[in-house]
Design an enzyme around this catalytic site. Structure first.
Site, PDB file in Angstrom:
ATOM      1  N   GLU A   1       1.479  10.375  19.155  1.00 16.12           N
ATOM      2  CA  GLU A   1       0.279   8.905  19.187  1.00 16.12           C
ATOM      3  C   GLU A   1       0.964   7.271  19.174  1.00 16.12           C
ATOM      4  O   GLU A   1       2.300   7.653  18.959  1.00 16.12           O
ATOM      5  CB  GLU A   1       0.109   8.458  17.579  1.00 16.12           C
ATOM      6  CG  GLU A   1      -0.725   7.619  17.265  1.00 16.12           C
ATOM      7  CD  GLU A   1      -1.652   7.873  15.918  1.00 16.12           C
ATOM      8  OE1 GLU A   1      -1.787   7.352  15.118  1.00 16.12           O
ATOM      9  OE2 GLU A   1      -1.835   9.634  15.579  1.00 16.12           O
TER      10      GLU A   1
ATOM     11  N   ARG B   1       7.716   6.564  -5.385  1.00 13.93           N
ATOM     12  CA  ARG B   1       7.329   7.242  -6.923  1.00 13.93           C
ATOM     13  C   ARG B   1       8.833   8.141  -6.999  1.00 13.93           C
ATOM     14  O   ARG B   1       9.754   8.136  -6.693  1.00 13.93           O
ATOM     15  CB  ARG B   1       5.890   8.566  -6.665  1.00 13.93           C
ATOM     16  CG  ARG B   1       5.190   8.048  -6.151  1.00 13.93           C
ATOM     17  CD  ARG B   1       4.278   9.102  -5.671  1.00 13.93           C
ATOM     18  NE  ARG B   1       2.812   8.418  -5.225  1.00 13.93           N
ATOM     19  CZ  ARG B   1       2.641   9.545  -4.149  1.00 13.93           C
ATOM     20  NH1 ARG B   1       2.438  11.063  -3.275  1.00 13.93           N
ATOM     21  NH2 ARG B   1       1.349   8.654  -3.572  1.00 13.93           N
TER      22      ARG B   1
ATOM     23  N   ARG C   1       1.052  -1.554  -0.166  1.00 12.36           N
ATOM     24  CA  ARG C   1       0.268  -0.401   0.224  1.00 12.36           C
ATOM     25  C   ARG C   1       0.750   1.151  -0.017  1.00 12.36           C
ATOM     26  O   ARG C   1       0.231   2.353  -0.244  1.00 12.36           O
ATOM     27  CB  ARG C   1      -1.480   0.190   0.816  1.00 12.36           C
ATOM     28  CG  ARG C   1      -1.960  -0.936   0.615  1.00 12.36           C
ATOM     29  CD  ARG C   1      -3.276  -0.727   2.382  1.00 12.36           C
ATOM     30  NE  ARG C   1      -2.779  -0.414   3.846  1.00 12.36           N
ATOM     31  CZ  ARG C   1      -2.773  -1.348   4.722  1.00 12.36           C
ATOM     32  NH1 ARG C   1      -2.869  -2.537   3.994  1.00 12.36           N
ATOM     33  NH2 ARG C   1      -2.212  -1.692   5.641  1.00 12.36           N
TER      34      ARG C   1
ATOM     35  N   TYR D   1      -9.447  -3.605   7.899  1.00 10.10           N
ATOM     36  CA  TYR D   1      -9.294  -2.151   7.832  1.00 10.10           C
ATOM     37  C   TYR D   1      -9.701  -2.034   6.369  1.00 10.10           C
ATOM     38  O   TYR D   1      -9.362  -2.114   5.731  1.00 10.10           O
ATOM     39  CB  TYR D   1      -7.731  -2.349   6.975  1.00 10.10           C
ATOM     40  CG  TYR D   1      -7.188  -0.903   7.667  1.00 10.10           C
ATOM     41  CD1 TYR D   1      -7.171  -0.040   8.458  1.00 10.10           C
ATOM     42  CD2 TYR D   1      -7.336   0.252   6.417  1.00 10.10           C
ATOM     43  CE1 TYR D   1      -6.984   1.055   8.913  1.00 10.10           C
ATOM     44  CE2 TYR D   1      -6.433   0.728   6.842  1.00 10.10           C
ATOM     45  CZ  TYR D   1      -6.798   1.855   7.743  1.00 10.10           C
ATOM     46  OH  TYR D   1      -5.934   3.353   7.781  1.00 10.10           O
TER      47      TYR D   1
ATOM     48  N   ARG E   1      -4.868  -3.581  17.307  1.00  6.84           N
ATOM     49  CA  ARG E   1      -3.405  -2.996  17.803  1.00  6.84           C
ATOM     50  C   ARG E   1      -4.362  -1.680  18.161  1.00  6.84           C
ATOM     51  O   ARG E   1      -5.621  -1.114  17.956  1.00  6.84           O
ATOM     52  CB  ARG E   1      -2.733  -2.512  16.284  1.00  6.84           C
ATOM     53  CG  ARG E   1      -1.973  -3.657  16.195  1.00  6.84           C
ATOM     54  CD  ARG E   1      -0.989  -4.571  17.153  1.00  6.84           C
ATOM     55  NE  ARG E   1       0.420  -3.094  17.281  1.00  6.84           N
ATOM     56  CZ  ARG E   1       1.017  -3.164  18.229  1.00  6.84           C
ATOM     57  NH1 ARG E   1       1.213  -4.012  19.358  1.00  6.84           N
ATOM     58  NH2 ARG E   1       2.573  -2.013  18.635  1.00  6.84           N
TER      59      ARG E   1
ATOM     60  N   ASP F   1     -10.666   1.463   4.154  1.00  9.35           N
ATOM     61  CA  ASP F   1     -10.519   3.461   4.706  1.00  9.35           C
ATOM     62  C   ASP F   1     -12.419   4.027   4.462  1.00  9.35           C
ATOM     63  O   ASP F   1     -12.742   3.049   4.377  1.00  9.35           O
ATOM     64  CB  ASP F   1     -10.639   3.995   3.245  1.00  9.35           C
ATOM     65  CG  ASP F   1      -8.584   3.546   3.445  1.00  9.35           C
ATOM     66  OD1 ASP F   1      -7.984   3.703   4.535  1.00  9.35           O
ATOM     67  OD2 ASP F   1      -7.659   3.733   2.682  1.00  9.35           O
TER      68      ASP F   1
ATOM     69  N   ARG G   1       4.369   9.315  15.614  1.00 11.78           N
ATOM     70  CA  ARG G   1       4.179  10.498  15.314  1.00 11.78           C
ATOM     71  C   ARG G   1       2.929  11.473  15.621  1.00 11.78           C
ATOM     72  O   ARG G   1       2.912  10.654  16.728  1.00 11.78           O
ATOM     73  CB  ARG G   1       3.093   9.418  13.291  1.00 11.78           C
ATOM     74  CG  ARG G   1       1.429   9.721  14.265  1.00 11.78           C
ATOM     75  CD  ARG G   1       0.725   9.253  12.908  1.00 11.78           C
ATOM     76  NE  ARG G   1      -0.334   8.798  12.813  1.00 11.78           N
ATOM     77  CZ  ARG G   1      -1.198   8.919  11.820  1.00 11.78           C
ATOM     78  NH1 ARG G   1      -0.426   9.263  10.721  1.00 11.78           N
ATOM     79  NH2 ARG G   1      -3.065   8.339  12.137  1.00 11.78           N
TER      80      ARG G   1
END
Length: 381
Positions: free
Chosen positions: A298, A175, A171, A346, A247, A348, A277
């Site tokens: 976090e 680039r 995922r 999971y 988690r 989105d 983060r």
């Protein structure tokens, strides 16, 4: 028909709205004191910043139908997620792009040169990557893997990357241009007044009643023609086969004057930094202006029974237990399991919404054709 939805998050709000519009009587309950599930947003009382209470959610999709749907209920403002990471004493852009590569190696390579260079760094002896680490070493080599993926992944998942499947890393693209937009979908944005306002608009229908601070108990189902359950799949069966692994996240909230870090998301790739983060929430609403700032450090850890489940682990043991729960669910009558928790996947937000729309359509079709609604519209396995 009288329908009960357990969970006032995206799944319940979308499917409930669709079925209310089709003429059904929809009752939605949620154990929390707010709607929106983990997408819940609220204004910080001191700074006025719109805070993503359970961590940031950025809306992005290629599904034009889903984009049109959410825009029925809220104005979406332009937003591009540009993530930075602090690693080995320097700040880089994620996902790994041409700027990241050139900065990390101190070079000025063009796209074709960078592609060839990374192929030289890669472990080409790995022809069929099975683990997260295999995947990283094959496609970015040991240096970029150590800087950007290894430590972060160990903190996020609480295990060695050698124990995680290669699919997790697929995922995260590399680039070979200077595009630092974290997502590549056609439609990206944020609801102007937050996600809770969006969900409240979805629930604003005469055929819908909402009851917060309410736990589901099995006896409730007797008063309804069908139940749509968006809570934890194992929880519906009172965890009688054991608990599925998740988690969870802990947030250390702090406030600052001015601008704390200059971006919405700063990852920390080094293993010796305990948090994964820091998110600075006013940057998720760049059309607003605030003197103060609200930030979250976090931390990721294994979920305990009383914790909010965030990420399904879905390792070998969990998948075996999941199969047993799916078998139980398929024997149950009058209940359909939906959403992230109900299907132990999971998802989105855009996928959650699409599946909720499809669940509503499937229910209406089943009623028209005189069929029973299945336990799952999308298999969790």
């Amino acid at each position: 028909m009288k329908l009960l939805f357990v969970g006032a998050g995206m799944s319940g709000a979308v499917a409930g709205r669709q079925l209310a519009e089709a003429g059904h009587e929809v009752h939605i309950i949620d154990r929390r004191d707010h709607v929106g599930g983990n997408c819940h947003t609220e204004r910080d009382g001191d700074t006025g910043v719109m805070v993503h209470v359970y961590g940031p959610h950025i809306f992005h999709t290629d599904d034009e139908g889903v984009w049109d749907y959410v825009n029925r209920f809220a104005t979406f403002m332009p937003y591009k997620n540009r993530v930075k990471t602090t690693s080995q004493g320097a700040v880089y852009s994620l996902p790994v792009n041409l700027h990241t590569i050139n900065q990390f190696y101190g070079k000025t390579m063009r796209p074709a040169e960078a592609r060839a260079f990374l192929e030289e760094q890669a472990d080409t002896s790995i022809t069929d990557p099975q683990t997260f680490e295999d995947q990283a070493l094959r496609f970015v080599g040991p240096d970029l893997y150590a800087a950007f993926f290894k430590g972060y992944t160990e903190k996020q998942w609480g295990c060695s990357p050698t124990d995680l499947p290669a699919s997790i890393l697929k995922r995260l693209p590399v680039r070979f241009n200077y595009d630092d937009n974290y997502f590549f979908h056609r439609f990206q944005g944020m609801p102007e007044h937050g996600y809770t306002a969006l969900v409240e608009q979805m629930l604003d229908h005469p055929g819908i009643t909402v009851q917060l601070g309410t736990d589901y108990t099995p006896g409730m189902a007797d008063a309804y023609d069908h139940v749509f359950y968006a809570g934890p799949l194992d929880g519906y069966f009172d965890y009688k086969l054991g608990r599925l692994g998740y988690r969870t996240l802990d947030f250390e909230k702090f406030t600052e004057d001015g601008d704390y870090q200059g971006c919405a998301v700063m990852n920390y790739g080094d293993r010796d930094v305990p948090y994964t983060r820091i998110t600075e929430h006013k940057h998720f609403s760049p059309w607003e202006s605030h003197e103060g700032s609200v930030c979250y450090r976090e931390f990721s850890r294994a979920a305990e029974p009383d914790d909010i489940p965030y990420y399904p682990i879905r390792m070998v043991d969990e998948k075996a237990l999941l199969a047993d729960y799916v078998a139980l669910a398929e024997q149950a009558q009058g209940v359909t399991f939906v959403g992230r928790l109900g299907t132990y996947r999971y998802l989105d937000m855009d996928v959650t919404i699409r599946e909720a729309l499809d669940v509503a359509d499937a229910f209406l079709a089943a009623q028209t054709e005189g069929r029973a609604m299945p336990a799952f519209a999308v298999s969790p396995l």
